[in-house]
Design a protein around this motif. Structure first.
Motif, PDB file in Angstrom:
ATOM      1  N   LEU A 102       0.652  -1.307   0.019  1.00 15.39           N
ATOM      2  CA  LEU A 102       0.066   0.284   0.115  1.00 15.39           C
ATOM      3  C   LEU A 102       0.903   1.401   0.047  1.00 15.39           C
ATOM      4  O   LEU A 102       0.118   2.395  -0.288  1.00 15.39           O
ATOM      5  N   ILE A 103       2.037   0.978   0.603  1.00 14.82           N
ATOM      6  CA  ILE A 103       2.851   2.225   0.434  1.00 14.82           C
ATOM      7  C   ILE A 103       3.076   3.121  -0.795  1.00 14.82           C
ATOM      8  O   ILE A 103       2.943   4.305  -0.790  1.00 14.82           O
ATOM      9  N   PRO A 104       3.195   2.536  -2.110  1.00 16.14           N
ATOM     10  CA  PRO A 104       3.206   3.081  -3.395  1.00 16.14           C
ATOM     11  C   PRO A 104       1.841   3.739  -3.955  1.00 16.14           C
ATOM     12  O   PRO A 104       1.703   4.642  -4.528  1.00 16.14           O
ATOM     13  N   LEU A 105       0.631   3.396  -2.977  1.00 14.66           N
ATOM     14  CA  LEU A 105      -0.348   3.945  -3.446  1.00 14.66           C
ATOM     15  C   LEU A 105      -1.130   4.974  -2.282  1.00 14.66           C
ATOM     16  O   LEU A 105      -1.832   5.702  -2.400  1.00 14.66           O
ATOM     17  N   TRP A 106      -0.435   5.234  -1.237  1.00 13.44           N
ATOM     18  CA  TRP A 106      -0.808   5.774   0.011  1.00 13.44           C
ATOM     19  C   TRP A 106      -0.612   7.490  -0.332  1.00 13.44           C
ATOM     20  O   TRP A 106       0.307   7.690  -1.108  1.00 13.44           O
ATOM     21  N   PRO A 107      -1.392   8.353   0.179  1.00 13.78           N
ATOM     22  CA  PRO A 107      -1.417   9.857  -0.073  1.00 13.78           C
ATOM     23  C   PRO A 107      -0.227  10.483   0.207  1.00 13.78           C
ATOM     24  O   PRO A 107       0.063  11.428  -0.096  1.00 13.78           O
ATOM     25  N   TRP A 108       0.705   9.997   1.518  1.00 11.63           N
ATOM     26  CA  TRP A 108       1.859  10.709   1.775  1.00 11.63           C
ATOM     27  C   TRP A 108       2.886   9.488   2.052  1.00 11.63           C
ATOM     28  O   TRP A 108       2.527   8.414   2.035  1.00 11.63           O
ATOM     29  N   MET A 109       4.208  10.105   2.259  1.00 12.06           N
ATOM     30  CA  MET A 109       5.287   9.089   2.264  1.00 12.06           C
ATOM     31  C   MET A 109       5.203   8.180   3.683  1.00 12.06           C
ATOM     32  O   MET A 109       4.818   8.873   4.692  1.00 12.06           O
ATOM     33  N   LEU A 110       5.350   7.026   3.403  1.00 11.79           N
ATOM     34  CA  LEU A 110       5.500   6.109   4.614  1.00 11.79           C
ATOM     35  C   LEU A 110       6.574   5.175   4.534  1.00 11.79           C
ATOM     36  O   LEU A 110       7.030   4.776   3.432  1.00 11.79           O
ATOM     37  N   THR A 111       7.086   4.700   5.526  1.00  6.02           N
ATOM     38  CA  THR A 111       7.928   3.476   5.875  1.00  6.02           C
ATOM     39  C   THR A 111       7.223   2.565   6.311  1.00  6.02           C
ATOM     40  O   THR A 111       5.970   2.636   6.892  1.00  6.02           O
ATOM     41  N   PRO A 112       7.800   1.159   6.298  1.00  7.29           N
ATOM     42  CA  PRO A 112       6.781   0.168   6.705  1.00  7.29           C
ATOM     43  C   PRO A 112       6.391   0.234   8.271  1.00  7.29           C
ATOM     44  O   PRO A 112       5.508   0.009   8.630  1.00  7.29           O
ATOM     45  N   LEU A 113       7.280   0.892   8.854  1.00  5.60           N
ATOM     46  CA  LEU A 113       6.923   1.089  10.394  1.00  5.60           C
ATOM     47  C   LEU A 113       5.865   2.185  10.371  1.00  5.60           C
ATOM     48  O   LEU A 113       4.751   1.936  11.062  1.00  5.60           O
ATOM     49  N   THR A 114       6.159   3.125   9.881  1.00  5.50           N
ATOM     50  CA  THR A 114       5.029   4.392   9.974  1.00  5.50           C
ATOM     51  C   THR A 114       3.735   4.129   9.266  1.00  5.50           C
ATOM     52  O   THR A 114       2.486   4.344   9.726  1.00  5.50           O
ATOM     53  N   GLY A 115       4.133   3.163   8.265  1.00  2.65           N
ATOM     54  CA  GLY A 115       2.592   2.452   7.939  1.00  2.65           C
ATOM     55  C   GLY A 115       1.955   1.517   8.699  1.00  2.65           C
ATOM     56  O   GLY A 115       0.674   1.606   8.645  1.00  2.65           O
ATOM     57  N   ARG A 116       2.551   0.835   9.692  1.00  4.04           N
ATOM     58  CA  ARG A 116       1.750  -0.019  10.354  1.00  4.04           C
ATOM     59  C   ARG A 116       1.476   0.707  11.508  1.00  4.04           C
ATOM     60  O   ARG A 116       0.176   0.449  11.901  1.00  4.04           O
ATOM     61  N   VAL A 117       2.099   1.980  11.952  1.00  3.10           N
ATOM     62  CA  VAL A 117       1.587   2.883  12.957  1.00  3.10           C
ATOM     63  C   VAL A 117       0.126   3.510  12.372  1.00  3.10           C
ATOM     64  O   VAL A 117      -0.908   3.399  13.116  1.00  3.10           O
ATOM     65  N   VAL A 118       0.257   4.022  11.144  1.00  4.93           N
ATOM     66  CA  VAL A 118      -0.835   4.384  10.366  1.00  4.93           C
ATOM     67  C   VAL A 118      -2.133   3.574  10.316  1.00  4.93           C
ATOM     68  O   VAL A 118      -3.235   3.833  10.544  1.00  4.93           O
ATOM     69  N   GLY A 119      -1.922   2.216  10.171  1.00  7.73           N
ATOM     70  CA  GLY A 119      -2.994   1.156   9.927  1.00  7.73           C
ATOM     71  C   GLY A 119      -3.606   1.064  11.522  1.00  7.73           C
ATOM     72  O   GLY A 119      -4.634   0.844  11.579  1.00  7.73           O
TER      73      GLY A 119
END
Length: 199
Positions: A102-119
């Motif tokens: 989902l990171i390539p589709l997400w509206p703002w820049m994420l890393t795997p860690l911040t992606g999991r936090v946002v999730g």
């Protein structure tokens, strides 16, 4: 004063804290283990899930029964709130489980860690699913207040840092429209159950 006011939120908070605890373990090497704040973080998210679930179980036994004259959401409102909760949960679990997809589709820049936090944060919206079993206004009222505050701050962030958002990604616009829609719908529910009865 009423247990039903907090009950749905506690379950979603327990899920949120559990996911952040798991994210901490998965990304253990990304944290500064020499800093006191890390141990506060780890201590919070390793203990909160257990404490919150215990609080939920302890209080549930003493919950008062529903009164026949209590205000309830209408059928349409009830299912819209529940569907928004399902959408938030599905988004959160997907982002937590496979952030790289989902990171390539997400509206703002994420890393795997911040992606999991946002999730994990999105999973807080799962509280809305509770209205399927308990459509009373008191189970929704505080949840709407928290949700409206969170979305308002997110929209302020959009206004303050528009350059951080990938406007060429469809999900950016889907999410913005969704946030405005949820905020608008929350306002309608608030008017129907808080403002109109008083006037």
């Amino acid at each position: 004063a009423r247990w039903a006011t907090l009950a749905p939120g506690l379950l979603s908070v327990a899920l949120f804290a559990t996911l952040l605890g798991i994210a901490t373990i998965v990304h253990w090497d990304k944290f500064n283990h020499q800093h006191f704040a890390f141990w506060l973080w780890a201590g919070l998210y390793f203990t909160a899930p257990v404490l919150v679930v215990l609080a939920y179980l302890a209080n549930r036994r003493h919950a008062s029964t529903a009164q026949p004259d209590e205000a309830c959401l209408g059928r349409v409102s009830r299912w819209i709130v529940a569907l928004v909760g399902v959408a938030a949960l599905a988004t959160g679990i997907s982002l937590f489980a496979v952030p790289s997809a989902l990171i390539p589709l997400w509206p703002w820049m994420l890393t795997p860690l911040t992606g999991r936090v946002v999730g994990a944060i999105f999973c807080l919206g799962a509280a809305g699913i509770a209205v399927v079993a308990d459509p009373r206004w008191i189970t929704v009222r505080m949840m709407l207040e928290v949700e409206a505050l969170m979305i308002t701050f997110m929209l302020i962030a959009v206004i303050r840092s528009p350059g951080d958002f990938a406007t060429d990604r469809p999900l950016t616009w889907v999410m913005l429209i969704g946030f405005f829609g949820v905020l608008f719908g929350s306002g309608i529910l608030w008017f129907r159950h808080e403002v109109r009865p008083r006037t």
